[in-house]
Motif scaffolding. Structure first.
Motif, mmCIF file in Angstrom:
data_model
loop_
_atom_site.group_PDB
_atom_site.id
_atom_site.type_symbol
_atom_site.label_atom_id
_atom_site.label_comp_id
_atom_site.label_asym_id
_atom_site.label_seq_id
_atom_site.Cartn_x
_atom_site.Cartn_y
_atom_site.Cartn_z
ATOM 1 N N PHE A 43 59.442 10.613 26.239
ATOM 2 C CA PHE A 43 60.269 9.563 26.831
ATOM 3 C C PHE A 43 61.127 8.884 25.776
ATOM 4 N N LEU A 44 60.550 8.661 24.586
ATOM 5 C CA LEU A 44 61.263 7.935 23.540
ATOM 6 C C LEU A 44 62.466 8.695 22.998
ATOM 7 N N GLN A 45 62.461 10.002 23.130
ATOM 8 C CA GLN A 45 63.588 10.759 22.579
ATOM 9 C C GLN A 45 64.905 10.399 23.265
ATOM 10 N N HIS A 46 64.814 9.800 24.443
ATOM 11 C CA HIS A 46 66.023 9.405 25.165
ATOM 12 C C HIS A 46 66.421 7.953 24.879
ATOM 13 N N HIS A 47 65.652 7.281 24.019
ATOM 14 C CA HIS A 47 65.976 5.891 23.690
ATOM 15 C C HIS A 47 67.318 5.856 22.955
ATOM 16 N N PRO A 48 68.212 4.932 23.338
ATOM 17 C CA PRO A 48 69.551 4.911 22.716
ATOM 18 C C PRO A 48 69.541 4.692 21.213
ATOM 19 N N SER A 49 68.447 4.150 20.656
ATOM 20 C CA SER A 49 68.386 3.913 19.210
ATOM 21 C C SER A 49 68.075 5.181 18.429
ATOM 22 N N VAL A 50 67.658 6.241 19.120
ATOM 23 C CA VAL A 50 67.307 7.492 18.442
ATOM 24 C C VAL A 50 68.570 8.319 18.247
ATOM 25 N N GLN A 51 69.059 8.313 17.025
ATOM 26 C CA GLN A 51 70.281 9.050 16.717
ATOM 27 C C GLN A 51 70.105 10.012 15.555
ATOM 28 N N ASP A 52 69.140 9.747 14.700
ATOM 29 C CA ASP A 52 68.931 10.554 13.500
ATOM 30 C C ASP A 52 67.493 11.044 13.443
ATOM 31 N N PRO A 53 67.207 12.059 12.632
ATOM 32 C CA PRO A 53 65.819 12.488 12.429
ATOM 33 C C PRO A 53 64.988 11.362 11.822
ATOM 34 N N LEU A 54 63.686 11.452 11.985
ATOM 35 C CA LEU A 54 62.792 10.426 11.468
ATOM 36 C C LEU A 54 62.742 10.457 9.939
ATOM 37 N N LYS A 55 62.835 9.284 9.339
ATOM 38 C CA LYS A 55 62.621 9.148 7.900
ATOM 39 C C LYS A 55 61.174 8.801 7.593
ATOM 40 N N THR A 56 60.525 8.089 8.528
ATOM 41 C CA THR A 56 59.111 7.768 8.352
ATOM 42 C C THR A 56 58.373 7.910 9.670
ATOM 43 N N LEU A 57 57.174 8.450 9.576
ATOM 44 C CA LEU A 57 56.229 8.497 10.689
ATOM 45 C C LEU A 57 54.904 7.965 10.155
ATOM 46 N N PHE A 58 54.328 7.000 10.856
ATOM 47 C CA PHE A 58 53.054 6.418 10.429
ATOM 48 C C PHE A 58 52.094 6.486 11.604
ATOM 49 N N ILE A 59 50.984 7.194 11.412
ATOM 50 C CA ILE A 59 49.953 7.287 12.445
ATOM 51 C C ILE A 59 48.779 6.431 12.006
ATOM 52 N N GLY A 60 48.545 5.338 12.746
ATOM 53 C CA GLY A 60 47.506 4.401 12.380
ATOM 54 C C GLY A 60 46.536 4.163 13.508
ATOM 55 N N GLY A 61 45.612 3.234 13.278
ATOM 56 C CA GLY A 61 44.594 2.991 14.286
ATOM 57 C C GLY A 61 43.887 1.666 14.083
ATOM 58 N N GLY A 62 42.612 1.628 14.537
ATOM 59 C CA GLY A 62 41.765 2.756 14.784
ATOM 60 C C GLY A 62 41.609 3.647 13.549
ATOM 61 N N THR A 63 41.049 4.797 13.838
ATOM 62 C CA THR A 63 40.869 5.838 12.833
ATOM 63 C C THR A 63 41.467 7.134 13.375
ATOM 64 N N PRO A 64 42.721 7.423 13.053
ATOM 65 C CA PRO A 64 43.342 8.638 13.591
ATOM 66 C C PRO A 64 42.534 9.903 13.322
ATOM 67 N N THR A 65 41.858 9.956 12.164
ATOM 68 C CA THR A 65 41.141 11.174 11.801
ATOM 69 C C THR A 65 39.771 11.303 12.468
ATOM 70 N N CYS A 66 39.450 10.393 13.400
ATOM 71 C CA CYS A 66 38.213 10.595 14.155
ATOM 72 C C CYS A 66 38.430 11.537 15.334
ATOM 73 N N ILE A 67 39.695 11.910 15.594
ATOM 74 C CA ILE A 67 39.956 12.945 16.594
ATOM 75 C C ILE A 67 40.087 14.279 15.862
ATOM 76 N N PRO A 68 39.882 15.399 16.546
ATOM 77 C CA PRO A 68 39.957 16.702 15.880
ATOM 78 C C PRO A 68 41.308 16.933 15.205
ATOM 79 N N SER A 69 41.282 17.675 14.115
ATOM 80 C CA SER A 69 42.506 17.888 13.346
ATOM 81 C C SER A 69 43.583 18.595 14.158
ATOM 82 N N ASP A 70 43.191 19.493 15.064
ATOM 83 C CA ASP A 70 44.215 20.193 15.834
ATOM 84 C C ASP A 70 44.937 19.244 16.791
ATOM 85 N N GLN A 71 44.239 18.232 17.297
ATOM 86 C CA GLN A 71 44.898 17.246 18.150
ATOM 87 C C GLN A 71 45.867 16.394 17.345
#
Length: 376
Positions: A43-71
C-alpha cells in the motif's frame, strides 16, 4: 522521502523496564503478521512521498530476530522489490542475544542487512536478571562475535546505565567489555522508570535501589572518558560511533525529516503529519485483511510546532541544528523565534551559534534536558 521504519512487535519475554509496544505471541501469529506487514508495504508504494529508492530501512521492535530468519529476510526482499534501495543504503535490524547465531546473521547479510543493533543492556548477569533479560553476559558476547564471523561489519551495542544495584565500578566494567568487542556504534541509555511497567510498580513500593544523582554523574564522566579514549565519538545525546558509522536512519529522525512506517504501533511522519498505527497485532492483521485503515491517531503540526520540534530534535545532535535548513523550511531563525530566551542561554554559555548551526556547548551539555525544556 527515503526512510522506512518497520515494527515487529514480538519478544520472547517482556522485560520489566520496557514500555515499548511489544508482546509475547504464539509463533502462528508471526507468519500472519508478516503477511499483513507486507500488504501494508504494498500500500505504501503508492504514497505520494515515495519517489526515490530507500536510503535507510530500520526494522525494530520488539525483537525482530525472534521470528524465523526466512520471514525476516522475506520482508527485506519485499522492500527491495517494492521500493528498491539506493546505492549504499543503510539496512538496520534490531536483535537480542539468544535469538541469533552465525547462520541467522549470514541470512540477514545475504538479504542486504549491513547494520545490526544488539540489545545487550549490561554485561553483568545480576543486572540482566534484575532487568528481566533472558540472556547472560557470555551469550551476549557470543552473539556479537557470531555476527562478526557472519560478516556484518557495522554492529551497534545497546547498553543501559542507572540500573538498580548498579555502581560506577560495574558500569566501568560493562562499558569496557562492550568496547573490547570493537563495535562501530554504541547506544548508551540512562534507565527511565516508565509508566505502566513492572519497574514503575516496584519503584512505587521502594523496591528499586536506583543509583543516586552523584553516581549517575560519575557514570556520565566514565562514559565520556572511555569512549573518547577508544576513538568512538559522541554525536547525539545517547549515541556514539566511529567516524562514518553514525546511524543514518536515526539522524533522519533527529533532523525531523519525513519517514514512512509500517506495522503495529509504527509511527510515520510526512509533511508535518504524524500517524500512529494500532498497537494490537491481531487488530492490525484484521484491519489489513479487510482493507481498512490501521491508523488510530493523527496529529497535524502547525508550522510553529514543527519549527520548535525541529530545533529540539536537532539540539540532541552534538553538531546542533542547521540554521540554514530552519530558514529554508520555516522562514524562521532561532533568534527571531526565541528572542530573549535564546539570548540568555547564549550569555550563560549554554548554547552557541556557529556559522552554520545552533548547538549546545560543552558547558551546557550536562544540562541539555533543561535547556531543551526552555526551548519547547
Amino acid at each position: 522521502m527515503t526512510s522506512l521504519y518497520l515494527h515487529i512487535p514480538f519478544c520472547l519475554r517482556k522485560c520489566l523496564y520496557c514500555a515499548f509496544s511489544s508482546r509475547v505471541a504464539p509463533s502462528a501469529l508471526h507468519g500472519r503478521y508478516v503477511d499483513a506487514l507486507m500488504c501494508e508495504i504494498d500500500f505504501l508504494q503508492h504514497h505520494p512521498s515515495v519517489q526515490d529508492p530507500l536510503k535507510t530501512l530500520f526494522i525494530g521492535g520488539g525483537t525482530p530476530t525472534c521470528i524465523p530468519s526466512d520471514q525476516l529476510t522475506s520482508i527485506i526482499d519485499h522492500c527491495r522489490n517494492t521500493f528498491g534501495f539506493s546505492a549504499g543504503a543503510e539496512i538496520s535490524v534490531e536483535a537480542n542475544p539468544g535469538t541469533v547465531d552465525e547462520g541467522y546473521c549470514e541470512s540477514l547479510l545475504m538479504a542486504g542487512v549491513n547494520r545490526l543493533s544488539m540489545g545487550v543492556q549490561s554485561f553483568f548477569d545480576e543486572e540482566l536478571k534484575i532487568l528481566g533479560r533472558l540472556h547472560t553476559s557470555s551469550e551476549a558476547e557470543g552473539a556479537i562475535l557470531a555476527a562478526k564471523r557472519a560478516g556484518i561489519a557495522n554492529i551497534n551495542i545497546d547498553l543501559m546505565y542507572g540500573l538498580p544495584g548498579q555502581t560506577p565500578k560495574s558500569w566501568v566494567l560493562s562499558l569496557e567489555k562492550a568496547l573490547s568487542l570493537t563495535p562501530q556504534h554504541l547506544s548508551l541509555y540512562q534507565l527511565m522508570v516508565e509508566e505502566g511497567t513492572p519497574f514503575q510498580v516496584m519503584d512505587g513500593k521502594s523496591e528499586l535501589l536506583l543509583p543516586v544523582e552523584d553516581e549517575i554523574l560519575e557514570m556520565d564522566e566514565i562514559t565520556r572518558e572511555l569512549t573518547e579514549n577508544s576513538g568512538i565519538i559522541q554525536y547525539e545525546t545517547s549515541n556514539y560511533a566511529i567516524e562514518g558509522k553514525q546511524c543514518l536512519h536515526n539522524i533522519n529522525y533527529w533532523e525531523n525529516l519525513d519517514y514512512l512506517a509500517a506495522g503495529a504501533a509504527a509511527v510515520s511522519f510526512i509533511k508535518g503529519v504524524r500517524e500512529k498505527r494500532t498497537t494490537d497485532p491481531n487488530h492490525y492483521i484484521k484491519q489489513i485483511s479487510t482493507g481498512k485503515s490501521v491508523i488510530v491517531e493523527e496529529e497535524q503540526l502547525t508550522m510553529e510546532e514543527s519549527f520548535r520540534e525541529t530545533v529540539i530534535m536537532g539540539l540532541r545532535l552534538k553538531r546542533g541544528v542547521s540554521t540554514k535548513n530552519l530558514l529554508t523550511r520555516y522562514g524562521l531563525t532561532p533568534e527571531k523565534h526565541y528572542g530573549s530566551i535564546l539570548t540568555r542561554l547564549q550569555h550563560l554559555g549554554m548554547v552557541e551559534q556557529t556559522p552554520s548551526h545552533l548547538k549546545i556547548t560543552d558547558k551546557g551539555w550536562p544540562l541539555s534536558n533543561q535547556i531543551m525544556a526552555e526551548l519547547v
